[in-house]
Scaffold this motif. Structure first.
Motif, PDB file in Angstrom:
ATOM      1  N   TYR A 373       0.823  -1.210   0.000  1.00 41.43           N
ATOM      2  CA  TYR A 373       0.000   0.000   0.000  1.00 41.43           C
ATOM      3  C   TYR A 373       0.857   1.259   0.000  1.00 41.43           C
ATOM      4  O   TYR A 373       0.518   2.255  -0.652  1.00 41.43           O
ATOM      5  CB  TYR A 373      -0.928  -0.003   1.214  1.00 41.43           C
ATOM      6  N   GLU A 374       1.972   1.227   0.751  1.00 41.22           N
ATOM      7  CA  GLU A 374       2.869   2.378   0.751  1.00 41.22           C
ATOM      8  C   GLU A 374       3.516   2.550  -0.619  1.00 41.22           C
ATOM      9  O   GLU A 374       3.691   3.682  -1.101  1.00 41.22           O
ATOM     10  CB  GLU A 374       3.930   2.213   1.834  1.00 41.22           C
ATOM     11  N   GLN A 375       3.851   1.457  -1.274  1.00 37.93           N
ATOM     12  CA  GLN A 375       4.409   1.545  -2.622  1.00 37.93           C
ATOM     13  C   GLN A 375       3.456   2.270  -3.571  1.00 37.93           C
ATOM     14  O   GLN A 375       3.846   3.214  -4.274  1.00 37.93           O
ATOM     15  CB  GLN A 375       4.693   0.153  -3.166  1.00 37.93           C
ATOM     16  N   VAL A 376       2.211   1.819  -3.619  1.00 34.40           N
ATOM     17  CA  VAL A 376       1.290   2.378  -4.615  1.00 34.40           C
ATOM     18  C   VAL A 376       0.891   3.799  -4.262  1.00 34.40           C
ATOM     19  O   VAL A 376       0.613   4.616  -5.160  1.00 34.40           O
ATOM     20  CB  VAL A 376       0.057   1.473  -4.819  1.00 34.40           C
ATOM     21  N   ARG A 377       0.850   4.132  -2.975  1.00 38.45           N
ATOM     22  CA  ARG A 377       0.603   5.525  -2.583  1.00 38.45           C
ATOM     23  C   ARG A 377       1.678   6.427  -3.164  1.00 38.45           C
ATOM     24  O   ARG A 377       1.393   7.481  -3.752  1.00 38.45           O
ATOM     25  CB  ARG A 377       0.574   5.653  -1.059  1.00 38.45           C
ATOM     26  N   SER A 378       2.942   6.013  -3.000  1.00 38.11           N
ATOM     27  CA  SER A 378       4.059   6.809  -3.473  1.00 38.11           C
ATOM     28  C   SER A 378       4.071   6.901  -4.999  1.00 38.11           C
ATOM     29  O   SER A 378       4.272   7.986  -5.563  1.00 38.11           O
ATOM     30  CB  SER A 378       5.368   6.195  -2.976  1.00 38.11           C
ATOM     31  N   VAL A 379       3.844   5.784  -5.671  1.00 34.77           N
ATOM     32  CA  VAL A 379       3.869   5.791  -7.136  1.00 34.77           C
ATOM     33  C   VAL A 379       2.735   6.645  -7.697  1.00 34.77           C
ATOM     34  O   VAL A 379       2.930   7.407  -8.652  1.00 34.77           O
ATOM     35  CB  VAL A 379       3.801   4.353  -7.679  1.00 34.77           C
ATOM     36  N   ALA A 380       1.551   6.535  -7.114  1.00 31.90           N
ATOM     37  CA  ALA A 380       0.425   7.362  -7.582  1.00 31.90           C
ATOM     38  C   ALA A 380       0.733   8.839  -7.405  1.00 31.90           C
ATOM     39  O   ALA A 380       0.433   9.664  -8.285  1.00 31.90           O
ATOM     40  CB  ALA A 380      -0.847   6.980  -6.845  1.00 31.90           C
ATOM     41  N   ALA A 381       1.346   9.202  -6.289  1.00 38.12           N
ATOM     42  CA  ALA A 381       1.718  10.602  -6.074  1.00 38.12           C
ATOM     43  C   ALA A 381       2.729  11.055  -7.129  1.00 38.12           C
ATOM     44  O   ALA A 381       2.626  12.162  -7.682  1.00 38.12           O
ATOM     45  CB  ALA A 381       2.288  10.773  -4.668  1.00 38.12           C
ATOM     46  N   HIS A 382       3.697  10.210  -7.419  1.00 37.39           N
ATOM     47  CA  HIS A 382       4.700  10.531  -8.434  1.00 37.39           C
ATOM     48  C   HIS A 382       4.048  10.754  -9.792  1.00 37.39           C
ATOM     49  O   HIS A 382       4.367  11.733 -10.489  1.00 37.39           O
ATOM     50  CB  HIS A 382       5.714   9.385  -8.516  1.00 37.39           C
ATOM     51  N   LEU A 383       3.145   9.872 -10.180  1.00 38.80           N
ATOM     52  CA  LEU A 383       2.503   9.993 -11.486  1.00 38.80           C
ATOM     53  C   LEU A 383       1.604  11.220 -11.571  1.00 38.80           C
ATOM     54  O   LEU A 383       1.360  11.749 -12.656  1.00 38.80           O
ATOM     55  CB  LEU A 383       1.701   8.725 -11.796  1.00 38.80           C
ATOM     56  N   ALA A 384       1.104  11.674 -10.412  1.00 34.98           N
ATOM     57  CA  ALA A 384       0.275  12.874 -10.382  1.00 34.98           C
ATOM     58  C   ALA A 384       1.110  14.145 -10.269  1.00 34.98           C
ATOM     59  O   ALA A 384       0.560  15.250 -10.235  1.00 34.98           O
ATOM     60  CB  ALA A 384      -0.706  12.792  -9.211  1.00 34.98           C
ATOM     61  N   GLY A 385       2.432  13.989 -10.199  1.00 35.73           N
ATOM     62  CA  GLY A 385       3.309  15.146 -10.127  1.00 35.73           C
ATOM     63  C   GLY A 385       3.560  15.672  -8.735  1.00 35.73           C
ATOM     64  O   GLY A 385       4.214  16.714  -8.570  1.00 35.73           O
ATOM     65  N   ASP A 386       3.090  14.975  -7.711  1.00 43.47           N
ATOM     66  CA  ASP A 386       3.301  15.396  -6.324  1.00 43.47           C
ATOM     67  C   ASP A 386       4.551  14.694  -5.788  1.00 43.47           C
ATOM     68  O   ASP A 386       4.476  13.691  -5.073  1.00 43.47           O
ATOM     69  CB  ASP A 386       2.075  15.041  -5.484  1.00 43.47           C
ATOM     70  N   HIS A 387       5.697  15.211  -6.125  1.00 42.17           N
ATOM     71  CA  HIS A 387       6.942  14.524  -5.814  1.00 42.17           C
ATOM     72  C   HIS A 387       7.287  14.604  -4.326  1.00 42.17           C
ATOM     73  O   HIS A 387       7.981  13.725  -3.811  1.00 42.17           O
ATOM     74  CB  HIS A 387       8.063  15.092  -6.678  1.00 42.17           C
ATOM     75  N   GLU A 388       6.815  15.644  -3.649  1.00 39.35           N
ATOM     76  CA  GLU A 388       7.037  15.714  -2.198  1.00 39.35           C
ATOM     77  C   GLU A 388       6.320  14.567  -1.507  1.00 39.35           C
ATOM     78  O   GLU A 388       6.892  13.892  -0.637  1.00 39.35           O
ATOM     79  CB  GLU A 388       6.546  17.060  -1.663  1.00 39.35           C
ATOM     80  N   ALA A 389       5.071  14.296  -1.886  1.00 37.68           N
ATOM     81  CA  ALA A 389       4.316  13.189  -1.296  1.00 37.68           C
ATOM     82  C   ALA A 389       4.921  11.853  -1.696  1.00 37.68           C
ATOM     83  O   ALA A 389       4.934  10.901  -0.902  1.00 37.68           O
ATOM     84  CB  ALA A 389       2.850  13.262  -1.719  1.00 37.68           C
ATOM     85  N   ALA A 390       5.408  11.768  -2.921  1.00 34.06           N
ATOM     86  CA  ALA A 390       6.011  10.515  -3.379  1.00 34.06           C
ATOM     87  C   ALA A 390       7.243  10.164  -2.559  1.00 34.06           C
ATOM     88  O   ALA A 390       7.503   8.989  -2.283  1.00 34.06           O
ATOM     89  CB  ALA A 390       6.369  10.617  -4.855  1.00 34.06           C
ATOM     90  N   ALA A 391       7.984  11.164  -2.145  1.00 35.64           N
ATOM     91  CA  ALA A 391       9.215  10.922  -1.391  1.00 35.64           C
ATOM     92  C   ALA A 391       8.958  10.704   0.094  1.00 35.64           C
ATOM     93  O   ALA A 391       9.826  10.197   0.803  1.00 35.64           O
ATOM     94  CB  ALA A 391      10.170  12.102  -1.573  1.00 35.64           C
TER      95      ALA A 391
END
Length: 432
Positions: A373-391
């Motif tokens: 779940y943590e993986q997909v949360r981070s990847v979804a944030a990355h794909l949406a352009g929210d790199h702070e949340a992805a990291a």
């Protein structure tokens, strides 16, 4: 490519959670599931109770999506796979609606108009996902990004100790199972062999010993490749997963009561047919004859055949995503000591392509739902352009004790040709 969807391969727990996160971030998403229903793989082990409690089995974005539809999360308890589906995964798939397409097998993923050799314009080309439906009709979907959450359930490990099927294993296919059994009544009065040192093997042994309690002629032999039983019983009293600790306690008691014979240091090399039974032969020549059925529960491995035209980077030993391999190596880590992994660690040479969930761990058995779940949360944030949340790291895991691994694989121990480290049972193992 911004007008193209994100394609998620697999409608299991992590695939559905990925879709929930993408929907929450306003992203167009399509989930492709080869089974006839969402969570089809989970349904195949629906009779098995999970080690994780309900709060550790529900993704945060999925919960928010469901609660808007009046759903209430189960607060406590340890569900079976079937209950996980009925009370969470099915409602989640329904909430995602026609974004989830079942009966659709992904046969290949590539870059539009480019095989894996071509460099020119590669990163600007859309992904092309090839599919086939239940009626054999082929299709294609163009995507701006792809998440492979297809898991490892379809590719179990063999009984053979060297990673290949043992001699005679394929020919004996009707007498070998690679899943935790549900109904074992047909094996009453027979000699059954379980191969494997993990939790699935322990589950199978306990189901069979229940049969042995009522059908006294039933024999259960449990063979392990490693030289001792140390990791089989979980983390004991300090295990952060109490249900796993309880499984280990039950397995130990079954052995103490003589309901199962345990042979350590036995590495299966051959399955030799003998009329209506099999003789199971170890690499050192030891034999266990008279086996009516074998349960080979030796773990799972990823299927990367449909990724052959993508540039991917996997660890050569674990077949895990290379960027996380050092963090999940079962020779070093237990489930609880594995840290969070996200978009940065999961990145592949193909920008926009990610392997997530159990498949990202390859052959490592240390995967938990929460880590996925943590993986997909981070990847979804990355794909949406929210790199702070992805990291950001939002993962909190229980301390989960021993997950297994091969650190003691060659520890001094027994085989059926010598006095084993642990061999408890009402009857001795027959040595040929």
């Amino acid at each position: 490519m911004s007008d193209l969807p994100v394609v998620v391969v697999g409608a299991g727990p992590q695939g559905l959670a990925a879709a929930a996160h993408l929907v929450e971030r306003g992203q167009d998403v399509i989930v492709l599931e080869r089974g006839e229903t969402a969570a089809a793989a989970v349904s195949e082990w629906g009779h098995v109770r999970l080690f994780s409690a309900w709060p550790e089995l529900i993704d945060a974005a999925a919960q928010r999506l469901l609660e808007r539809r009046g759903w209430a999360a189960p607060a406590e308890g340890y569900p079976t796979g079937r209950e996980w589906i009925d009370l969470y995964l099915d409602p989640l798939a329904a909430a995602l609606g026609d974004r989830v397409r079942t009966g659709t097998t992904v046969t290949g993923i590539t870059r539009a108009g480019r095989d894996r050799v071509v460099d020119s314009g590669r990163h600007d080309a859309a992904f092309t996902v090839r599919t086939v439906d239940a009626d054999g009709r082929e299709g294609r979907i163009d995507a701006r990004a792809v998440l492979d959450a297809s898991g490892t359930w379809a590719t179990p490990g063999p009984a053979g100790a060297d990673g290949l099927p043992a001699l005679g294993e394929r020919a004996a296919g009707d007498r070998i199972s690679y899943r935790i059994p549900d109904d074992v009544s047909a094996l009453a009065g027979k000699h059954v062999l379980v191969v494997g040192a993990g939790n699935s093997a322990a589950h199978a042994v306990l189901r069979l010993t229940e049969l042995a309690r009522t059908e006294r002629e039933t024999r259960v032999t449990w063979v392990l490749r490693r030289g001792d039983m140390g990791a089989v019983f979980g983390g004991g009293d300090g295990d952060g997963l109490p249900q796993r600790a309880a499984l280990g306690v039950r397995a130990r008691r079954a052995m103490e009561k003589g309901l199962v014979e345990v042979v350590t240091g036995f590495r299966v090399a051959e399955l030799r047919p003998d009329a209506d039974t099999l003789t199971v032969v170890a690499g050192d020549g030891c034999e266990i004859p008279g086996i009516a059925h074998v349960f080979a529960l030796t773990g799972f491995r990823p299927d990367t055949s449909f990724l052959s035209e993508l540039r991917i980077h996997l660890d050569p030993a674990l077949e895990a995503v290379a960027g996380i391999a050092a963090e999940i190596d079962p020779n070093i880590h237990s489930c609880g000591s594995v840290g969070a992994t996200g978009a940065r660690e999961l990145a592949q040479p193909e920008p926009g392509f990610f392997i997530v969930g159990a498949k990202s761990y390859g052959r490592a058995p240390t995967f938990l739902a929460l880590t996925g779940y943590e993986q997909v949360r981070s990847v979804a944030a990355h794909l949406a352009g929210d790199h702070e949340a992805a990291a950001r790291n939002e993962l909190a895991l229980p301390s989960t004790g021993v997950c297994g691994g091969s650190g003691d694989f060659d520890a001094s121990g027994g085989s059926c040709c010598a006095t084993p480290v642990l061999q408890i049972g009402a009857r001795p193992v027959v040595v040929g």
